[in-house]
Design a protein around this motif. Sequence first.
Motif, PDB file in Angstrom:
ATOM      1  N   TYR A 236     -12.967 -19.534  -5.703  1.00 37.20           N
ATOM      2  CA  TYR A 236     -13.661 -18.290  -5.368  1.00 37.20           C
ATOM      3  C   TYR A 236     -12.858 -17.415  -4.412  1.00 37.20           C
ATOM      4  CZ  TYR A 236     -17.843 -19.510  -7.897  1.00 37.20           C
ATOM      5  OH  TYR A 236     -18.725 -19.796  -8.913  1.00 37.20           O
ATOM      6  N   PHE A 237     -11.824 -17.999  -3.803  1.00 38.32           N
ATOM      7  CA  PHE A 237     -10.934 -17.213  -2.949  1.00 38.32           C
ATOM      8  C   PHE A 237      -9.618 -17.959  -2.808  1.00 38.32           C
ATOM      9  CE2 PHE A 237     -13.032 -20.155  -0.148  1.00 38.32           C
ATOM     10  CZ  PHE A 237     -12.120 -20.441   0.849  1.00 38.32           C
ATOM     11  N   ASP A 238      -8.618 -17.259  -2.297  1.00 38.41           N
ATOM     12  CA  ASP A 238      -7.267 -17.807  -2.161  1.00 38.41           C
ATOM     13  C   ASP A 238      -7.132 -18.461  -0.788  1.00 38.41           C
ATOM     14  OD1 ASP A 238      -4.597 -18.390  -2.392  1.00 38.41           O
ATOM     15  OD2 ASP A 238      -3.898 -16.310  -2.176  1.00 38.41           O
ATOM     16  N   LYS A 239      -7.521 -19.731  -0.692  1.00 35.85           N
ATOM     17  CA  LYS A 239      -7.530 -20.426   0.597  1.00 35.85           C
ATOM     18  C   LYS A 239      -6.140 -20.475   1.197  1.00 35.85           C
ATOM     19  CE  LYS A 239      -8.922 -24.820   2.735  1.00 35.85           C
ATOM     20  NZ  LYS A 239      -9.660 -24.166   3.835  1.00 35.85           N
ATOM     21  N   ASP A 240      -6.053 -20.018   2.443  1.00 38.95           N
ATOM     22  CA  ASP A 240      -4.797 -19.996   3.210  1.00 38.95           C
ATOM     23  C   ASP A 240      -3.711 -19.177   2.523  1.00 38.95           C
ATOM     24  OD1 ASP A 240      -5.889 -21.645   5.191  1.00 38.95           O
ATOM     25  OD2 ASP A 240      -5.363 -23.447   4.075  1.00 38.95           O
ATOM     26  N   ALA A 241      -4.107 -18.278   1.605  1.00 36.66           N
ATOM     27  CA  ALA A 241      -3.171 -17.393   0.889  1.00 36.66           C
ATOM     28  C   ALA A 241      -2.087 -18.174   0.159  1.00 36.66           C
ATOM     29  CB  ALA A 241      -2.543 -16.390   1.859  1.00 36.66           C
ATOM     30  N   LYS A 242      -2.454 -19.345  -0.359  1.00 35.86           N
ATOM     31  CA  LYS A 242      -1.445 -20.168  -1.041  1.00 35.86           C
ATOM     32  C   LYS A 242      -0.935 -19.502  -2.314  1.00 35.86           C
ATOM     33  CE  LYS A 242      -2.976 -24.636   0.747  1.00 35.86           C
ATOM     34  NZ  LYS A 242      -3.574 -25.964   0.418  1.00 35.86           N
ATOM     35  N   ILE A 243      -1.835 -18.841  -3.056  1.00 34.12           N
ATOM     36  CA  ILE A 243      -1.399 -18.171  -4.283  1.00 34.12           C
ATOM     37  C   ILE A 243      -0.584 -16.936  -3.936  1.00 34.12           C
ATOM     38  CG2 ILE A 243      -2.145 -17.035  -6.403  1.00 34.12           C
ATOM     39  CD1 ILE A 243      -4.741 -18.728  -6.208  1.00 34.12           C
ATOM     40  N   ALA A 244      -1.135 -16.080  -3.073  1.00 32.46           N
ATOM     41  CA  ALA A 244      -0.432 -14.851  -2.694  1.00 32.46           C
ATOM     42  C   ALA A 244       0.904 -15.162  -2.030  1.00 32.46           C
ATOM     43  CB  ALA A 244      -1.303 -14.007  -1.764  1.00 32.46           C
ATOM     44  N   GLY A 245       0.924 -16.213  -1.229  1.00 33.57           N
ATOM     45  CA  GLY A 245       2.154 -16.574  -0.525  1.00 33.57           C
ATOM     46  C   GLY A 245       3.253 -17.069  -1.443  1.00 33.57           C
ATOM     47  N   SER A 246       2.891 -17.486  -2.661  1.00 33.70           N
ATOM     48  CA  SER A 246       3.898 -17.960  -3.609  1.00 33.70           C
ATOM     49  C   SER A 246       4.437 -16.831  -4.485  1.00 33.70           C
ATOM     50  CB  SER A 246       3.313 -19.053  -4.506  1.00 33.70           C
ATOM     51  OG  SER A 246       2.320 -18.519  -5.376  1.00 33.70           O
ATOM     52  N   GLY A 247       3.878 -15.632  -4.329  1.00 29.79           N
ATOM     53  CA  GLY A 247       4.307 -14.497  -5.148  1.00 29.79           C
ATOM     54  C   GLY A 247       5.139 -13.497  -4.368  1.00 29.79           C
ATOM     55  N   VAL A 248       5.532 -12.443  -5.066  1.00 32.08           N
ATOM     56  CA  VAL A 248       6.358 -11.380  -4.488  1.00 32.08           C
ATOM     57  C   VAL A 248       5.637 -10.046  -4.711  1.00 32.08           C
ATOM     58  CG1 VAL A 248       8.571 -10.171  -4.595  1.00 32.08           C
ATOM     59  CG2 VAL A 248       8.484 -12.659  -4.929  1.00 32.08           C
ATOM     60  N   VAL A 249       5.604  -9.211  -3.694  1.00 29.57           N
ATOM     61  CA  VAL A 249       4.958  -7.902  -3.802  1.00 29.57           C
ATOM     62  C   VAL A 249       5.685  -7.046  -4.829  1.00 29.57           C
ATOM     63  CG1 VAL A 249       4.385  -5.771  -2.571  1.00 29.57           C
ATOM     64  CG2 VAL A 249       4.092  -7.984  -1.436  1.00 29.57           C
ATOM     65  N   ASN A 250       4.925  -6.422  -5.733  1.00 31.87           N
ATOM     66  CA  ASN A 250       5.503  -5.509  -6.720  1.00 31.87           C
ATOM     67  C   ASN A 250       5.352  -4.077  -6.195  1.00 31.87           C
ATOM     68  OD1 ASN A 250       5.264  -3.607  -9.161  1.00 31.87           O
ATOM     69  ND2 ASN A 250       6.084  -5.474 -10.084  1.00 31.87           N
ATOM     70  N   PRO A 251       6.444  -3.405  -5.823  1.00 33.61           N
ATOM     71  CA  PRO A 251       6.350  -2.070  -5.212  1.00 33.61           C
ATOM     72  C   PRO A 251       5.685  -1.034  -6.121  1.00 33.61           C
ATOM     73  CG  PRO A 251       8.534  -3.012  -4.889  1.00 33.61           C
ATOM     74  CD  PRO A 251       7.840  -3.891  -5.867  1.00 33.61           C
ATOM     75  N   ALA A 252       5.951  -1.093  -7.418  1.00 35.74           N
ATOM     76  CA  ALA A 252       5.364  -0.106  -8.328  1.00 35.74           C
ATOM     77  C   ALA A 252       3.849  -0.243  -8.383  1.00 35.74           C
ATOM     78  CB  ALA A 252       5.965  -0.263  -9.733  1.00 35.74           C
ATOM     79  N   LEU A 253       3.368  -1.474  -8.470  1.00 35.37           N
ATOM     80  CA  LEU A 253       1.919  -1.702  -8.498  1.00 35.37           C
ATOM     81  C   LEU A 253       1.295  -1.312  -7.168  1.00 35.37           C
ATOM     82  CD1 LEU A 253      -0.704  -2.698  -9.732  1.00 35.37           C
ATOM     83  CD2 LEU A 253      -0.035  -5.048  -9.129  1.00 35.37           C
ATOM     84  N   LEU A 254       1.926  -1.684  -6.075  1.00 27.57           N
ATOM     85  CA  LEU A 254       1.392  -1.331  -4.755  1.00 27.57           C
ATOM     86  C   LEU A 254       1.279   0.182  -4.597  1.00 27.57           C
ATOM     87  CD1 LEU A 254       0.436  -2.127  -1.947  1.00 27.57           C
ATOM     88  CD2 LEU A 254       2.846  -2.216  -1.220  1.00 27.57           C
ATOM     89  N   SER A 255       2.290   0.897  -5.026  1.00 30.35           N
ATOM     90  CA  SER A 255       2.273   2.360  -4.940  1.00 30.35           C
ATOM     91  C   SER A 255       1.111   2.943  -5.736  1.00 30.35           C
ATOM     92  CB  SER A 255       3.606   2.926  -5.438  1.00 30.35           C
ATOM     93  OG  SER A 255       3.581   4.333  -5.439  1.00 30.35           O
ATOM     94  N   GLU A 256       0.863   2.379  -6.916  1.00 36.61           N
ATOM     95  CA  GLU A 256      -0.227   2.897  -7.761  1.00 36.61           C
ATOM     96  C   GLU A 256      -1.596   2.549  -7.168  1.00 36.61           C
ATOM     97  OE1 GLU A 256      -1.297   5.401 -10.481  1.00 36.61           O
ATOM     98  OE2 GLU A 256       0.818   4.784 -10.397  1.00 36.61           O
ATOM     99  N   LEU A 257      -1.725   1.364  -6.593  1.00 33.91           N
ATOM    100  CA  LEU A 257      -2.982   0.982  -5.953  1.00 33.91           C
ATOM    101  C   LEU A 257      -3.350   1.916  -4.804  1.00 33.91           C
ATOM    102  CD1 LEU A 257      -2.493  -2.907  -5.824  1.00 33.91           C
ATOM    103  CD2 LEU A 257      -4.255  -1.706  -7.146  1.00 33.91           C
ATOM    104  N   MET A 258      -2.335   2.450  -4.141  1.00 38.67           N
ATOM    105  CA  MET A 258      -2.572   3.330  -2.985  1.00 38.67           C
ATOM    106  C   MET A 258      -3.016   4.734  -3.398  1.00 38.67           C
ATOM    107  SD  MET A 258      -2.110   1.554  -0.212  1.00 38.67           S
ATOM    108  CE  MET A 258      -2.170   2.943   0.935  1.00 38.67           C
ATOM    109  N   LYS A 259      -3.037   5.022  -4.685  1.00 40.61           N
ATOM    110  CA  LYS A 259      -3.370   6.377  -5.156  1.00 40.61           C
ATOM    111  C   LYS A 259      -4.868   6.510  -5.411  1.00 40.61           C
ATOM    112  CE  LYS A 259       1.163   7.195  -7.299  1.00 40.61           C
ATOM    113  NZ  LYS A 259       1.902   7.434  -8.574  1.00 40.61           N
ATOM    114  N   SER A 260      -5.617   6.528  -4.327  1.00 44.28           N
ATOM    115  CA  SER A 260      -7.064   6.725  -4.410  1.00 44.28           C
ATOM    116  C   SER A 260      -7.467   7.824  -3.445  1.00 44.28           C
ATOM    117  CB  SER A 260      -7.810   5.433  -4.054  1.00 44.28           C
ATOM    118  OG  SER A 260      -9.184   5.677  -3.875  1.00 44.28           O
ATOM    119  N   GLU A 261      -8.298   8.745  -3.904  1.00 41.92           N
ATOM    120  CA  GLU A 261      -8.771   9.812  -3.031  1.00 41.92           C
ATOM    121  C   GLU A 261      -9.501   9.246  -1.817  1.00 41.92           C
ATOM    122  OE1 GLU A 261     -11.135  12.625  -5.124  1.00 41.92           O
ATOM    123  OE2 GLU A 261      -9.509  13.275  -6.456  1.00 41.92           O
ATOM    124  N   PHE A 262     -10.182   8.126  -2.013  1.00 38.46           N
ATOM    125  CA  PHE A 262     -10.904   7.519  -0.891  1.00 38.46           C
ATOM    126  C   PHE A 262      -9.963   7.194   0.260  1.00 38.46           C
ATOM    127  CE2 PHE A 262     -12.102   3.768   1.512  1.00 38.46           C
ATOM    128  CZ  PHE A 262     -13.345   4.135   1.986  1.00 38.46           C
TER     129      PHE A 262
END
Length: 402
Positions: A236-262
Amino acid sequence: MVIMNSNWKKIFNIIQKPERFIIGLMSGTSMDGLDIALCGVTGSGTDTKVQLLEFKTADYTNEFKAEIKSIFSRHDADLQMVCLMNEKVALLHADMILEAIRSWGRKPEDIDIIASHGQTIFHAPKSLHGLADYPNATLQIGDGDHIAVKTGIITIADFRQKHIAAGGEGAPLAVYGDYLLFSKKNEDRVMLNIGGIANFTYLPGDNDAAKVFSTDVGPGNTLMDQFVQQHYEGLYFDKDAKIAGSGVVNPALLSELMKSEFLDADFPKTTGPELFNMAYLEHAQGKSDTLDISKADVMATLCSFSAKVIINAIEKCFGRETAPSIYISGGGMHNPLLLNQLKMALKNADFYSTAELEINPDAKEAILFAILANETLVGEKTDFGNRQGVPSVCMGKVCLPE
């Protein structure tokens, strides 16, 4: 001779007590369970003092989580199921409260008041629904009368409706409790709560209530939790960020996620999973041509997204050079990857847990509703000035057990 209803006589007696024993309840958008906080509360307004006497989280079963999710943040929710779950959530919460009271070696008659937030199933401020002829709205289920009748304890519930009626958006409400409990002369404080949605309250060092504000800033855990639940069976969640910690940030996806008027809107503002959901992620992945990246890389990017919206919001409030004291609570404080990114970016800030203010960070939101109920009983509205989003009101509906 004036005859007073026995329920109101009891309320009158509670109001006269030097210390009130109030159970605060909180069930957030993560839907992992019900936080139950028994508080001893004295005073009111800026003279409020609270002692956390007992605390536990009563876990939801996977089946119950699935029932809530079937109507959570859905435009096509089954109306009959909404009605049924309004009662079922309340009855389950009442059972959980009674079991908690028993486990603490106490009796229901020892408790003066229950303060119930309920379970949010839809949040619809104007800024999100965009319908010109309709007002701000929000809906929490878990009927207060059912809790009152089943426990035999006077219950104050449905806090967010008064906030909306008085001109707010129904969230965030943390500003009210944060100001009363945590303001400190000569110290600028940020009370940062990283729940499903991340929000913070700004408490100026001059203690001027008219400068205080609370705002949602964007996703905290909600996108990460939704992604894990969709792609990792039994989690139900990523305990201790084990999944996220095993990955690499994708700059293109991050840039697109930030494109919200909110994210560019002024403070205060409010949002929810109605905006930041799997459809939002899939749209960003399509736009950034990242539909085929690994699940771990998606999680790493979502974690970075949550960190970035928090960082941007705090820098927008304080600038890059000032040094606020940031007190963290909520489930996100247990994500080491997220916390490290915040500390690396906000180098001038000092980070603390609310435990250093003698408030269990996992219990903070439940305690908040105990404080709001106390203000409903004995407080006078705090004047936050004539500002949008922070109406100067007391909140909550009184539900009688008899």
